[in-house]
Design a protein around this motif. Structure first.
Motif, PDB file in Angstrom:
ATOM      1  N   LEU A  22       0.829  -1.201   0.000  1.00 55.95           N
ATOM      2  CA  LEU A  22       0.000   0.000   0.000  1.00 55.95           C
ATOM      3  C   LEU A  22       0.869   1.261   0.000  1.00 55.95           C
ATOM      4  CD1 LEU A  22      -2.935   1.053   0.178  1.00 55.95           C
ATOM      5  CD2 LEU A  22      -2.683   1.014   2.666  1.00 55.95           C
ATOM      6  N   HIS A  23       1.979   1.211   0.722  1.00 61.40           N
ATOM      7  CA  HIS A  23       2.856   2.377   0.834  1.00 61.40           C
ATOM      8  C   HIS A  23       3.756   2.584  -0.383  1.00 61.40           C
ATOM      9  CE1 HIS A  23       2.577   2.134   5.513  1.00 61.40           C
ATOM     10  NE2 HIS A  23       1.513   2.689   4.967  1.00 61.40           N
ATOM     11  N   HIS A  24       4.065   1.490  -1.090  1.00 68.94           N
ATOM     12  CA  HIS A  24       5.099   1.593  -2.124  1.00 68.94           C
ATOM     13  C   HIS A  24       4.630   1.267  -3.545  1.00 68.94           C
ATOM     14  CE1 HIS A  24       8.086   2.180   0.979  1.00 68.94           C
ATOM     15  NE2 HIS A  24       7.723   1.071   1.579  1.00 68.94           N
ATOM     16  N   TYR A  25       3.334   1.015  -3.745  1.00 71.81           N
ATOM     17  CA  TYR A  25       2.886   0.616  -5.090  1.00 71.81           C
ATOM     18  C   TYR A  25       3.222   1.675  -6.141  1.00 71.81           C
ATOM     19  CZ  TYR A  25      -1.299   3.605  -4.943  1.00 71.81           C
ATOM     20  OH  TYR A  25      -2.158   4.676  -4.897  1.00 71.81           O
ATOM     21  N   LYS A  26       3.158   2.950  -5.760  1.00 69.29           N
ATOM     22  CA  LYS A  26       3.472   4.013  -6.711  1.00 69.29           C
ATOM     23  C   LYS A  26       4.932   3.939  -7.142  1.00 69.29           C
ATOM     24  CE  LYS A  26       3.584   9.065  -7.164  1.00 69.29           C
ATOM     25  NZ  LYS A  26       3.325  10.363  -6.482  1.00 69.29           N
ATOM     26  N   ARG A  27       5.837   3.686  -6.169  1.00 61.47           N
ATOM     27  CA  ARG A  27       7.259   3.598  -6.480  1.00 61.47           C
ATOM     28  C   ARG A  27       7.593   2.352  -7.290  1.00 61.47           C
ATOM     29  NH1 ARG A  27       6.980   5.685  -1.257  1.00 61.47           N
ATOM     30  NH2 ARG A  27       7.916   7.756  -1.023  1.00 61.47           N
ATOM     31  N   LEU A  28       6.704   1.356  -7.229  1.00 61.82           N
ATOM     32  CA  LEU A  28       6.898   0.162  -8.053  1.00 61.82           C
ATOM     33  C   LEU A  28       6.479   0.403  -9.499  1.00 61.82           C
ATOM     34  CD1 LEU A  28       5.615  -2.681  -5.691  1.00 61.82           C
ATOM     35  CD2 LEU A  28       7.979  -2.114  -6.227  1.00 61.82           C
ATOM     36  N   GLY A  29       5.811   1.532  -9.738  1.00 56.24           N
ATOM     37  CA  GLY A  29       5.379   1.857 -11.100  1.00 56.24           C
ATOM     38  C   GLY A  29       3.953   1.476 -11.393  1.00 56.24           C
ATOM     39  N   LEU A  30       3.142   1.273 -10.338  1.00 62.21           N
ATOM     40  CA  LEU A  30       1.735   0.905 -10.517  1.00 62.21           C
ATOM     41  C   LEU A  30       0.842   2.137 -10.444  1.00 62.21           C
ATOM     42  CD1 LEU A  30       1.628  -2.243  -8.211  1.00 62.21           C
ATOM     43  CD2 LEU A  30       1.265  -2.258 -10.685  1.00 62.21           C
ATOM     44  N   THR A  31      -0.165   2.182 -11.299  1.00 65.52           N
ATOM     45  CA  THR A  31      -1.175   3.231 -11.209  1.00 65.52           C
ATOM     46  C   THR A  31      -2.248   2.788 -10.220  1.00 65.52           C
ATOM     47  OG1 THR A  31      -2.569   2.316 -12.965  1.00 65.52           O
ATOM     48  CG2 THR A  31      -0.776   3.797 -13.633  1.00 65.52           C
ATOM     49  N   GLU A  32      -3.129   3.729  -9.832  1.00 64.09           N
ATOM     50  CA  GLU A  32      -4.209   3.381  -8.913  1.00 64.09           C
ATOM     51  C   GLU A  32      -5.133   2.319  -9.519  1.00 64.09           C
ATOM     52  OE1 GLU A  32      -2.959   6.377  -8.996  1.00 64.09           O
ATOM     53  OE2 GLU A  32      -2.486   6.662  -6.873  1.00 64.09           O
ATOM     54  N   LEU A  38      -5.209  -5.378  -9.141  1.00 71.90           N
ATOM     55  CA  LEU A  38      -4.403  -6.408  -8.475  1.00 71.90           C
ATOM     56  C   LEU A  38      -5.047  -6.859  -7.167  1.00 71.90           C
ATOM     57  CD1 LEU A  38      -0.775  -5.055  -9.041  1.00 71.90           C
ATOM     58  CD2 LEU A  38      -1.684  -7.219  -9.882  1.00 71.90           C
ATOM     59  N   LEU A  39      -5.616  -5.917  -6.435  1.00 68.38           N
ATOM     60  CA  LEU A  39      -6.280  -6.274  -5.178  1.00 68.38           C
ATOM     61  C   LEU A  39      -7.486  -7.174  -5.440  1.00 68.38           C
ATOM     62  CD1 LEU A  39      -6.219  -2.973  -3.081  1.00 68.38           C
ATOM     63  CD2 LEU A  39      -4.594  -4.862  -3.093  1.00 68.38           C
ATOM     64  N   HIS A  40      -8.267  -6.852  -6.461  1.00 69.33           N
ATOM     65  CA  HIS A  40      -9.417  -7.708  -6.796  1.00 69.33           C
ATOM     66  C   HIS A  40      -8.946  -9.075  -7.286  1.00 69.33           C
ATOM     67  CE1 HIS A  40     -12.687  -4.980  -6.055  1.00 69.33           C
ATOM     68  NE2 HIS A  40     -12.128  -4.022  -6.797  1.00 69.33           N
ATOM     69  N   LEU A  41      -7.875  -9.084  -8.051  1.00 74.54           N
ATOM     70  CA  LEU A  41      -7.319 -10.355  -8.524  1.00 74.54           C
ATOM     71  C   LEU A  41      -6.856 -11.178  -7.328  1.00 74.54           C
ATOM     72  CD1 LEU A  41      -6.701 -11.917 -11.110  1.00 74.54           C
ATOM     73  CD2 LEU A  41      -4.456 -10.787 -11.179  1.00 74.54           C
ATOM     74  N   HIS A  42      -6.206 -10.525  -6.367  1.00 70.03           N
ATOM     75  CA  HIS A  42      -5.757 -11.185  -5.146  1.00 70.03           C
ATOM     76  C   HIS A  42      -6.945 -11.775  -4.384  1.00 70.03           C
ATOM     77  CE1 HIS A  42      -3.516 -12.090  -1.583  1.00 70.03           C
ATOM     78  NE2 HIS A  42      -3.984 -11.079  -0.873  1.00 70.03           N
ATOM     79  N   SER A  43      -8.034 -11.014  -4.326  1.00 72.46           N
ATOM     80  CA  SER A  43      -9.234 -11.482  -3.637  1.00 72.46           C
ATOM     81  C   SER A  43      -9.827 -12.712  -4.326  1.00 72.46           C
ATOM     82  CB  SER A  43     -10.275 -10.355  -3.599  1.00 72.46           C
ATOM     83  OG  SER A  43     -11.474 -10.793  -3.006  1.00 72.46           O
ATOM     84  N   PHE A  44      -9.908 -12.683  -5.664  1.00 73.47           N
ATOM     85  CA  PHE A  44     -10.425 -13.839  -6.405  1.00 73.47           C
ATOM     86  C   PHE A  44      -9.567 -15.083  -6.142  1.00 73.47           C
ATOM     87  CE2 PHE A  44     -12.819 -10.927  -9.300  1.00 73.47           C
ATOM     88  CZ  PHE A  44     -14.025 -11.607  -9.288  1.00 73.47           C
ATOM     89  N   ILE A  45      -8.249 -14.904  -6.172  1.00 77.56           N
ATOM     90  CA  ILE A  45      -7.338 -16.039  -5.972  1.00 77.56           C
ATOM     91  C   ILE A  45      -7.527 -16.634  -4.583  1.00 77.56           C
ATOM     92  CG2 ILE A  45      -4.903 -16.677  -5.720  1.00 77.56           C
ATOM     93  CD1 ILE A  45      -4.282 -14.664  -7.964  1.00 77.56           C
TER      94      ILE A  45
END
Length: 233
Positions: A22-32, A38-45
């Motif tokens: 949550l703190h570093h997703y922007k620095r990883l190069g992810l958009t909102e 990704l969070l929804h994909l994580h939830s489905f998995i």
């Protein structure tokens, strides 16, 4: 409110999201948008749905199925998600999404960040080391002295704190020169002294030994002198 309905909601569980992501997703190069998908994909998995369709993802978001498909494609290209093949109990090959690349990127980023912080701290410590030597000597260090300091850190692998301790020991002994400090560091390393506490104990034993070896008249004089114990500062 229907207690049964409330219990049913709670029974659905929750999705654990690492704060680090949550703190570093922007620095990883992810958009909102990518992060939310990704969070929804994580939830489905976590629910056992390994390969949700773009339409299923779109139901959870404000995106259309085609936009979800495009976002998934970007995530695959950027290496945040992978598609793996798995054989089920009926020997049927199935595809599933994996977020392992995302976690690997996050861990790598944190390792790099930690290494950079340690390097910066070490640079600041070394700069402080040079400043302290110049203050004690009352002049700028010569190129040879600067090289000696660098060798103590890089080649002999003395910690800056230990070098500072050796400098103060030399000041306390009234022998402020690099040769004497080098001898202190050599003796400490030979005797396994690597921390301030160990240097403190070794110094006490060394001075106690010196007092025992000194003549009686000299010992009486030394016992009347109070030395400042810099190791306790």
């Amino acid at each position: 409110m229907d207690k049964g309905k409330m219990a049913e909601w709670l029974a659905q569980g929750s999705v654990a999201i690492p704060k680090l992501l949550l703190h570093h997703y922007k620095r990883l190069g992810l958009t909102e948008v990518e992060f939310m998908l990704l969070l929804h994909l994580h939830s489905f998995i976590e629910e056992g749905i390994w390969f949700p369709t773009p339409a299923e993802l779109a139901e959870k978001m404000t995106l259309t199925p085609s936009q979800c498909m495009e976002t998934l494609r970007k995530l695959l290209q950027k290496g945040f998600v992978s598609i793996e093949e798995q054989v089920d109990e009926q020997a049927v090959r199935i595809e599933k999404y994996s977020l392992k690349p995302l976690w690997e990127k996050l861990v790598y980023y944190l390792f790099v960040q930690s290494a950079n912080e340690e390097r910066m701290e070490r640079q600041e410590e070394e700069q402080s080391l040079y400043t302290m030597f110049e203050q004690e000597f009352g002049r700028p260090l010569s190129p040879f002295e600067c090289e000696t300091l660098t060798m103590w850190v890089d080649q002999d692998e003395h910690e800056p704190a230990i070098i500072k301790a050796a400098l103060r020991e030399a000041v306390l002994s009234g022998k402020l020169n690099f040769r004497y400090i080098d001898r202190i560091l050599f003796e400490w390393k030979k005797n396994g002294i690597r921390t301030i506490e160990q240097a403190k104990d070794y110094g006490k034993k060394f001075r106690k030994h010196q007092l025992k070896q000194a003549p009686a008249s000299q010992t009486e004089y030394k016992q009347t002198v109070t030395f400042y114990n810099w190791l306790e500062s």
